[in-house]
Design a protein around this motif. Structure first.
Motif, PDB file in Angstrom:
ATOM      1  N   LEU A 289      -1.924  -7.412   6.558  1.00 39.05           N
ATOM      2  CA  LEU A 289      -0.906  -7.986   7.432  1.00 39.05           C
ATOM      3  C   LEU A 289      -0.147  -6.854   8.124  1.00 39.05           C
ATOM      4  N   ASP A 290      -0.181  -6.908   9.461  1.00 42.94           N
ATOM      5  CA  ASP A 290       0.588  -5.959  10.257  1.00 42.94           C
ATOM      6  C   ASP A 290       1.886  -6.667  10.634  1.00 42.94           C
ATOM      7  N   ILE A 291       3.021  -6.135  10.162  1.00 42.30           N
ATOM      8  CA  ILE A 291       4.278  -6.882  10.378  1.00 42.30           C
ATOM      9  C   ILE A 291       4.795  -6.778  11.814  1.00 42.30           C
TER      10      ILE A 291
ATOM     11  N   LYS B 187      -0.826  -3.199   5.275  1.00 45.23           N
ATOM     12  CA  LYS B 187      -1.545  -2.989   6.530  1.00 45.23           C
ATOM     13  C   LYS B 187      -2.991  -2.597   6.241  1.00 45.23           C
ATOM     14  N   THR B 188      -3.189  -1.898   5.113  1.00 42.06           N
ATOM     15  CA  THR B 188      -4.537  -1.369   4.841  1.00 42.06           C
ATOM     16  C   THR B 188      -5.152  -1.817   3.506  1.00 42.06           C
ATOM     17  N   ASN B 189      -4.329  -2.261   2.523  1.00 48.38           N
ATOM     18  CA  ASN B 189      -4.879  -2.715   1.224  1.00 48.38           C
ATOM     19  C   ASN B 189      -4.544  -4.192   1.014  1.00 48.38           C
TER      20      ASN B 189
ATOM     21  N   SER C 196      17.720   2.018  13.354  1.00 43.43           N
ATOM     22  CA  SER C 196      16.845   0.875  13.053  1.00 43.43           C
ATOM     23  C   SER C 196      17.154   0.286  11.676  1.00 43.43           C
ATOM     24  N   LYS C 197      17.615   1.116  10.737  1.00 39.48           N
ATOM     25  CA  LYS C 197      18.009   0.585   9.421  1.00 39.48           C
ATOM     26  C   LYS C 197      19.367  -0.133   9.520  1.00 39.48           C
ATOM     27  N   ALA C 198      20.270   0.391  10.375  1.00 41.50           N
ATOM     28  CA  ALA C 198      21.559  -0.299  10.590  1.00 41.50           C
ATOM     29  C   ALA C 198      21.287  -1.680  11.201  1.00 41.50           C
TER      30      ALA C 198
ATOM     31  N   ALA D 105       8.671  -3.926   1.666  1.00 35.39           N
ATOM     32  CA  ALA D 105       8.752  -2.474   1.431  1.00 35.39           C
ATOM     33  C   ALA D 105       8.164  -1.671   2.589  1.00 35.39           C
ATOM     34  N   VAL D 106       8.056  -2.311   3.754  1.00 38.00           N
ATOM     35  CA  VAL D 106       7.518  -1.594   4.921  1.00 38.00           C
ATOM     36  C   VAL D 106       8.619  -0.716   5.527  1.00 38.00           C
ATOM     37  N   GLY D 107       8.236   0.457   5.966  1.00 39.12           N
ATOM     38  CA  GLY D 107       9.202   1.331   6.630  1.00 39.12           C
ATOM     39  C   GLY D 107       8.498   2.457   7.358  1.00 39.12           C
TER      40      GLY D 107
ATOM     41  N   GLY E 232       0.821  -1.213   0.000  1.00 38.00           N
ATOM     42  CA  GLY E 232       0.000   0.000   0.000  1.00 38.00           C
ATOM     43  C   GLY E 232       0.854   1.260   0.000  1.00 38.00           C
ATOM     44  N   GLY E 233       2.167   1.116   0.229  1.00 43.17           N
ATOM     45  CA  GLY E 233       3.049   2.279   0.319  1.00 43.17           C
ATOM     46  C   GLY E 233       3.478   2.771  -1.051  1.00 43.17           C
ATOM     47  N   GLY E 234       4.182   3.898  -1.087  1.00 46.36           N
ATOM     48  CA  GLY E 234       4.607   4.484  -2.362  1.00 46.36           C
ATOM     49  C   GLY E 234       5.416   3.503  -3.199  1.00 46.36           C
ATOM     50  N   ILE E 235       6.524   3.030  -2.659  1.00 49.38           N
ATOM     51  CA  ILE E 235       7.409   2.136  -3.436  1.00 49.38           C
ATOM     52  C   ILE E 235       6.785   0.745  -3.550  1.00 49.38           C
ATOM     53  N   GLY E 236       6.156   0.260  -2.476  1.00 47.18           N
ATOM     54  CA  GLY E 236       5.531  -1.070  -2.494  1.00 47.18           C
ATOM     55  C   GLY E 236       4.480  -1.185  -3.590  1.00 47.18           C
TER      56      GLY E 236
ATOM     57  N   THR F  91      16.332   8.125  -3.395  1.00 48.32           N
ATOM     58  CA  THR F  91      15.434   9.102  -2.772  1.00 48.32           C
ATOM     59  C   THR F  91      14.207   9.189  -3.659  1.00 48.32           C
ATOM     60  N   VAL F  92      13.075   8.819  -3.093  1.00 49.50           N
ATOM     61  CA  VAL F  92      11.856   8.600  -3.877  1.00 49.50           C
ATOM     62  C   VAL F  92      10.727   9.425  -3.263  1.00 49.50           C
ATOM     63  N   TYR F  93       9.924  10.054  -4.101  1.00 46.64           N
ATOM     64  CA  TYR F  93       8.857  10.918  -3.579  1.00 46.64           C
ATOM     65  C   TYR F  93       7.672  10.082  -3.099  1.00 46.64           C
ATOM     66  N   THR F  94       7.532   9.933  -1.779  1.00 49.59           N
ATOM     67  CA  THR F  94       6.437   9.157  -1.175  1.00 49.59           C
ATOM     68  C   THR F  94       5.979   9.870   0.109  1.00 49.59           C
ATOM     69  N   LYS F  95       4.966   9.292   0.734  1.00 47.36           N
ATOM     70  CA  LYS F  95       4.471   9.839   2.001  1.00 47.36           C
ATOM     71  C   LYS F  95       5.599   9.917   3.043  1.00 47.36           C
TER      72      LYS F  95
ATOM     73  N   GLY G 233      16.725   7.415  15.446  1.00 46.81           N
ATOM     74  CA  GLY G 233      15.888   6.208  15.380  1.00 46.81           C
ATOM     75  C   GLY G 233      15.905   5.567  14.000  1.00 46.81           C
ATOM     76  N   TYR G 234      15.755   6.371  12.959  1.00 49.24           N
ATOM     77  CA  TYR G 234      15.694   5.827  11.598  1.00 49.24           C
ATOM     78  C   TYR G 234      17.044   5.216  11.224  1.00 49.24           C
ATOM     79  N   ARG G 235      18.126   5.968  11.454  1.00 45.90           N
ATOM     80  CA  ARG G 235      19.466   5.467  11.106  1.00 45.90           C
ATOM     81  C   ARG G 235      19.761   4.157  11.845  1.00 45.90           C
TER      82      ARG G 235
HETATM   83  N1  LIG Z   1      11.025   7.188  -0.052  1.00 46.71           N
HETATM   84  C1  LIG Z   1      12.340   7.284   0.069  1.00 46.71           C
HETATM   85  O1  LIG Z   1      12.981   8.274  -0.353  1.00 46.71           O
HETATM   86  C2  LIG Z   1      13.117   6.183   0.759  1.00 46.71           C
HETATM   87  C3  LIG Z   1      14.507   6.323   0.867  1.00 46.71           C
HETATM   88  C4  LIG Z   1      15.228   5.317   1.494  1.00 46.71           C
HETATM   89  C5  LIG Z   1      14.588   4.194   1.959  1.00 46.71           C
HETATM   90  N2  LIG Z   1      13.229   4.075   1.851  1.00 46.71           N
HETATM   91  C6  LIG Z   1      12.599   2.858   2.377  1.00 46.71           C
HETATM   92  O2  LIG Z   1      11.773   2.273   1.385  1.00 46.71           O
HETATM   93  C7  LIG Z   1      10.672   1.588   2.011  1.00 46.71           C
HETATM   94  C8  LIG Z   1       9.354   2.050   1.404  1.00 46.71           C
HETATM   95  O3  LIG Z   1       9.173   3.416   1.737  1.00 46.71           O
HETATM   96  P1  LIG Z   1       8.129   4.387   1.020  1.00 46.71           P
HETATM   97  O4  LIG Z   1       8.878   5.601   0.702  1.00 46.71           O
HETATM   98  O5  LIG Z   1       7.390   3.661  -0.019  1.00 46.71           O
HETATM   99  O6  LIG Z   1       7.189   4.740   2.274  1.00 46.71           O
HETATM  100  P2  LIG Z   1       5.593   4.752   2.450  1.00 46.71           P
HETATM  101  O7  LIG Z   1       4.936   5.225   1.218  1.00 46.71           O
HETATM  102  O8  LIG Z   1       5.352   5.485   3.720  1.00 46.71           O
HETATM  103  O9  LIG Z   1       5.273   3.198   2.643  1.00 46.71           O
HETATM  104  C9  LIG Z   1       5.551   2.530   3.853  1.00 46.71           C
HETATM  105  C10 LIG Z   1       4.738   1.271   3.914  1.00 46.71           C
HETATM  106  O10 LIG Z   1       4.855   0.666   5.222  1.00 46.71           O
HETATM  107  C11 LIG Z   1       3.588   0.116   5.552  1.00 46.71           C
HETATM  108  N3  LIG Z   1       3.426  -0.106   6.972  1.00 46.71           N
HETATM  109  C12 LIG Z   1       3.537   0.780   7.985  1.00 46.71           C
HETATM  110  N4  LIG Z   1       3.304   0.158   9.152  1.00 46.71           N
HETATM  111  C13 LIG Z   1       3.067  -1.147   8.870  1.00 46.71           C
HETATM  112  C14 LIG Z   1       2.774  -2.287   9.642  1.00 46.71           C
HETATM  113  N5  LIG Z   1       2.692  -2.249  10.968  1.00 46.71           N
HETATM  114  N6  LIG Z   1       2.581  -3.466   8.999  1.00 46.71           N
HETATM  115  C15 LIG Z   1       2.642  -3.538   7.664  1.00 46.71           C
HETATM  116  N7  LIG Z   1       2.917  -2.495   6.882  1.00 46.71           N
HETATM  117  C16 LIG Z   1       3.130  -1.318   7.482  1.00 46.71           C
HETATM  118  C17 LIG Z   1       2.602   1.136   5.043  1.00 46.71           C
HETATM  119  O11 LIG Z   1       1.366   0.460   4.906  1.00 46.71           O
HETATM  120  P3  LIG Z   1      -0.038   1.207   4.800  1.00 46.71           P
HETATM  121  O12 LIG Z   1       0.105   2.146   3.640  1.00 46.71           O
HETATM  122  O13 LIG Z   1      -0.975   0.092   4.549  1.00 46.71           O
HETATM  123  O14 LIG Z   1      -0.181   1.904   6.126  1.00 46.71           O
HETATM  124  C18 LIG Z   1       3.242   1.457   3.698  1.00 46.71           C
HETATM  125  O15 LIG Z   1       2.825   0.482   2.760  1.00 46.71           O
HETATM  126  C19 LIG Z   1      10.805   1.867   3.520  1.00 46.71           C
HETATM  127  O16 LIG Z   1      11.460   0.798   4.139  1.00 46.71           O
HETATM  128  C20 LIG Z   1      11.661   3.107   3.563  1.00 46.71           C
HETATM  129  O17 LIG Z   1      12.367   3.229   4.778  1.00 46.71           O
HETATM  130  C21 LIG Z   1      12.477   5.044   1.251  1.00 46.71           C
END
Ligand SMILES: NC(=O)c1ccc[n+]([C@@H]2O[C@H](COP(=O)([O-])OP(=O)(O)OC[C@H]3O[C@@H](n4cnc5c(N)ncnc54)[C@H](OP(=O)(O)O)[C@@H]3O)[C@@H](O)[C@H]2O)c1
Length: 232
Positions: free
Chosen positions: A46-48, A40-42, A151-153, A74-76, A15-19, A182-186, A147-149
């Protein structure tokens, strides 16, 4: 790519941007007979952070005799309505650290724990966790984002350890931590300009191209969307 007729790909966090872009790209590629998406929502919910739910889902997949060829988690988590990444030590918060580790490290570890036994033994297969370059300790020159740094390490270390253990049991399985660019997402929106980053579709294409080029020797590595190794 040569893959079996009963091949299966799984996206977690679809349901996320990259996912979501990864899911769309997999349907376009049409390599896999089954594409199973968890969110988590679509899609299939599954809540990880819920170990019991992960166990139930994997028992069901086992019962259906599913053999996975590709899984991308792709959860983050970086921010929510209560928390933003810390700029200084005084902003460190117990609750934010717990959220970061639950979603960026522990949830991914639980997915590896329950899904690893479902991977195909015959064909080369991939288990990829989306990480982030800022999780590199040796590349940290700016500080902040505790926290982010951290938890990813931790995620990168979990992937590394699992790759060593699974080498014996699943010699054809490649595990990797992948930085998607670097990707444009929520997740990234509050910190970047749209013009300065990849679209989700561009990132998904680059991630998949990179994954398909990985060899068994790459298992456990931390790599970017171009296939370049990032130092831990
Ligand atoms: N965007 C960037 O520039 C960037 C850069 C470096 C790394 N990343 C990494 O790339 C990955 C994808 O990020 P994104 O940018 O696509 O972020 P995003 O759009 O915020 O997507 C994050 C996803 O995590 C899911 N999620 C959150 N809590 C959850 C839970 N308890 N159980 C299951 N799913 C859960 C959300 O699900 P729902 O939508 O269903 O809530 C959403 O699908 C992440 O690991 C992020 O750290 C992103």
């Amino acid at each position: 790519m040569n893959i079996a007729d009963d091949s299966t790909a799984i996206i977690i966090g679809s349901g996320g941007g990259i996912g979501k872009a990864l899911k769309q790209e997999l349907f376009k590629e049409n390599y896999y007979r089954k594409i199973i998406c968890f969110s988590k929502t679509n899609d299939i919910q599954l809540d990880i952070t819920d170990e019991n739910a992960i166990m139930k889902v994997t028992n069901e997949l086992k019962r259906k005799n599913i053999k996975i060829n590709l899984l991308i988690n792709a959860v983050g988590y970086l921010h929510d309505k209560n928390f933003f990444p810390e700029k200084k030590i005084s902003e460190i918060s117990n609750d934010y650290l717990i959220n970061s580790f639950k979603l960026n490290s522990i949830g991914h570890a639980l997915i590896i724990k329950y899904f690893n036994s479902l991977f195909s033994e015959k064909e080369k297969s991939f288990l990829v966790c989306l990480s982030a370059r800022v999780g590199s300790i040796s590349d940290n020159y700016l500080g902040g984002w505790y926290g982010y740094r951290a938890s990813k390490a931790a995620l990168n270390q979990i992937v590394r350890s699992a790759s060593i253990e699974l080498k014996r049991k699943k010699p054809n399985l490649v595990l990797a931590s992948v930085h998607p660019g670097t990707v444009y997402t929520k997740l990234s929106k509050p910190f970047i300009k749209e013009s300065k980053c990849f679209s989700t579709n561009e990132s998904a294409k680059k991630i998949l191209k990179t994954i398909y080029k990985l060899t068994k020797e790459d298992s456990g590595k931390f790599i970017d969307y171009q296939g370049k190794v990032i130092p831990y």
